[in-house]
Design an enzyme around this catalytic site. Structure first.
Site, PDB file in Angstrom:
ATOM      1  N   CYS A  82     -16.699 -55.967  -5.960  1.00 30.43           N
ATOM      2  CA  CYS A  82     -15.974 -55.702  -7.202  1.00 30.43           C
ATOM      3  C   CYS A  82     -16.531 -54.471  -7.911  1.00 30.43           C
ATOM      4  CB  CYS A  82     -16.034 -56.934  -8.096  1.00 30.43           C
ATOM      5  SG  CYS A  82     -15.331 -58.355  -7.272  1.00 30.43           S
ATOM      6  N   TYR A  98     -24.935 -41.748  -2.325  1.00 34.72           N
ATOM      7  CA  TYR A  98     -25.111 -40.297  -2.124  1.00 34.72           C
ATOM      8  C   TYR A  98     -23.796 -39.582  -1.860  1.00 34.72           C
ATOM      9  CZ  TYR A  98     -29.741 -42.118  -0.635  1.00 34.72           C
ATOM     10  OH  TYR A  98     -30.937 -42.774  -0.531  1.00 34.72           O
ATOM     11  N   GLY A 155     -38.000 -40.446  10.071  1.00 31.90           N
ATOM     12  CA  GLY A 155     -37.255 -41.696   9.934  1.00 31.90           C
ATOM     13  C   GLY A 155     -35.850 -41.501  10.464  1.00 31.90           C
ATOM     14  N   GLU A 194     -43.820 -37.989   9.994  1.00 34.94           N
ATOM     15  CA  GLU A 194     -43.240 -39.246   9.511  1.00 34.94           C
ATOM     16  C   GLU A 194     -41.723 -39.232   9.628  1.00 34.94           C
ATOM     17  OE1 GLU A 194     -44.578 -39.341   5.454  1.00 34.94           O
ATOM     18  OE2 GLU A 194     -46.664 -39.729   5.983  1.00 34.94           O
TER      19      GLU A 194
HETATM   20  C1  LIG Z   1     -38.597 -41.473   3.326  1.00 36.93           C
HETATM   21  C2  LIG Z   1     -39.864 -40.848   3.765  1.00 36.93           C
HETATM   22  C3  LIG Z   1     -39.998 -40.348   5.056  1.00 36.93           C
HETATM   23  C4  LIG Z   1     -38.851 -40.320   6.058  1.00 36.93           C
HETATM   24  O1  LIG Z   1     -37.882 -39.414   5.721  1.00 36.93           O
HETATM   25  P1  LIG Z   1     -36.690 -39.116   6.774  1.00 36.93           P
HETATM   26  O2  LIG Z   1     -35.849 -38.146   6.060  1.00 36.93           O
HETATM   27  O3  LIG Z   1     -36.013 -40.390   7.055  1.00 36.93           O
HETATM   28  O4  LIG Z   1     -37.333 -38.536   7.996  1.00 36.93           O
HETATM   29  C5  LIG Z   1     -41.225 -39.847   5.438  1.00 36.93           C
HETATM   30  N1  LIG Z   1     -42.273 -39.840   4.588  1.00 36.93           N
HETATM   31  C6  LIG Z   1     -42.180 -40.297   3.331  1.00 36.93           C
HETATM   32  C7  LIG Z   1     -43.366 -40.275   2.456  1.00 36.93           C
HETATM   33  C8  LIG Z   1     -40.979 -40.823   2.873  1.00 36.93           C
HETATM   34  O5  LIG Z   1     -40.891 -41.272   1.620  1.00 36.93           O
END
Ligand SMILES: *Cc1c(COP(=O)(O)O)cnc(C)c1O
Length: 411
Positions: free
Chosen positions: A339, A314, A274, A272
């Protein structure tokens, strides 16, 4: 490697000068590169040789144009809400490549997922399991599930994006998870197909991934001994990117380390990613409104924390580059019009010497940039633009003032 490069001191996105896009769409705006997105997706996905599905983490950057690109490259989606499911389906992602994560799925969202025939739901609590059983029974279908286990591994990243420690709200403690599987096995409308985990984001070392996969692997073996068959192991996302001087693992090293552990397990791996796909494939372009010398030098730009929350949220670092390169840099804070004193894009760092009207590029803003943006201070959300070679496309229009109050009523 990304396609935001200078040619004779002019910043280009692929073959298009960034300033030309600014002249057409105005500022601020998010800008993505198709070549970079494609390259990152293929580098990641292509690093794996065992059976796997790369499910892009929609929340990192959820525009349907990007989701559509990933689907054409063979990708699926990791979703965390009904809204993301809607986007993924609209973008043409195969529902059999959609996995649904998240601690708080509503019954409506479960129904939508089951009716859409997605690959699996990653369940995070016993109450969620019972609710899913009821929703599936009412629909007369079987819900394909994995449990998200919490392996209690320290990802060594920012506290807000650590998710796999025992103290985090996510998943079921791995030592208690067998009971969840045994309970699920007794449920008529639940079909167990996998085990999942996701330990955090912006990891710059593979060892926490390997450590959690080892724990998951032992757990899969225990499940099999108990007669529960597992076909999918979902390892979540989390591979980091370079914002300044981080040295995150290359996709090949990450994939090799995981596949070494997966060998012989006979499961399809679900990933997964991102940030690692989109982070360095997008920038935020903003214009200098004013400069002033107070207790220190401030560069006031037209993008704020509502457009890019990461620095405020962050204390994240994003490099600030000139769209037209001059020579000098100076110590200054780059701040937005919001603001709040927490409204800054860069603080205490050297940035290009700017004048009113100059354009700046906030680098590495593709992940958790637009998708985290808001209307705070009643600021219309900015457009998103996608470059492909010599052309560019507005893939989301700038919000209008009318759009800001759409849905509001004076009683
Ligand atoms: C946010 C998230 C991701 C992606 O994380 P990255 O650091 O962007 O790769 C994958 N799986 C789950 C369940 C998430 O909450």
């Amino acid at each position: 490697m990304n396609h935001f490069q200078y040619k004779n001191d002019v910043l280009f996105c692929e073959e298009v000068p960034v300033a030309d896009i600014a002249a057409t769409v105005g500022t601020p705006f998010y800008l993505y590169s198709t070549a970079t997105l494609t390259r990152h997706f293929l580098a990641f996905d292509g690093a794996f040789t065992l059976p796997h599905i790369t499910c892009f983490a929609t929340k990192a950057c959820s525009n349907i144009a990007l989701l559509n690109l990933f689907s054409r490259l063979g990708g699926g989606a990791d979703i965390v809400s009904g809204g993301e499911l809607f986007r993924a389906l609209k973008a043409g992602i195969d529902p059999r490549k959609i996995v649904y994560s998240g601690v708080g799925k509503s019954e409506d969202e479960m129904r939508f997922a089951l009716e859409s025939n997605i690959l699996m739901l990653n369940v995070e609590s016993h109450q969620e399991l019972e609710t899913l059983q009821q929703v599936a029974a009412a629909l007369g279908v079987t819900a394909p599930v994995s449990f998200r286990v919490n392996p209690d591994v320290d990802p060594k990243t920012h506290a807000y994006i650590s998710t796999g420690l025992a103290k985090n709200k996510f998943g079921i403690p791995i030592q208690d998870a067998l009971d969840s599987y045994l309970a699920a096995r007794e449920m008529k409308n639940i079909e167990i197909i996998g085990v999942s985990c996701h330990i955090g984001s912006q990891l710059t070392d593979v060892s926490p991934f390997v450590e959690s996969l080892q724990k998951v692997k032992l757990f899969v073996e225990r499940l099999r001994q108990a007669g529960i068959s597992i076909s999918f192991v979902d390892l979540g996302g989390g591979v980091g990117i370079r914002y300044s001087d981080e040295e995150p693992p290359l996709p090949a090293a990450y994939a090799a380390a995981l596949e070494r552990e997966m060998n012989g397990l006979d499961c399809t791996l679900i990933l997964e990613p991102g940030r690692v796909i989109v982070g360095n494939a997008g920038i935020l372009v903003t214009k200098v409104l004013y400069t002033k010398q107070g207790g220190k030098k401030f560069v006031i730009v037209d993008a704020g924390m509502n457009d890019l929350a990461r620095p405020s949220l962050y204390d994240a670092h994003h490099a600030i580059r000139p769209v037209i390169r001059g020579n000098d840099e100076e110590l200054a804070d780059v701040v937005g019009p919001i603001c709040e004193s927490g409204d800054f894009l860069s603080r205490g760092k050297k940035v290009p010497v700017c004048r009113r009207g100059d354009l700046l590029a906030v680098m590495s803003a593709g992940a958790y940039g637009f998708s985290m943006s808001s209307n705070y201070n009643s600021r219309p959300r900015v457009p998103e633009v996608l470059v492909d070679g010599e052309s560019f496309h507005v893939i989301r229009q700038r919000e209008t003032y009318e759009g800001l109050i759409a849905g509001e009523r004076i009683p």
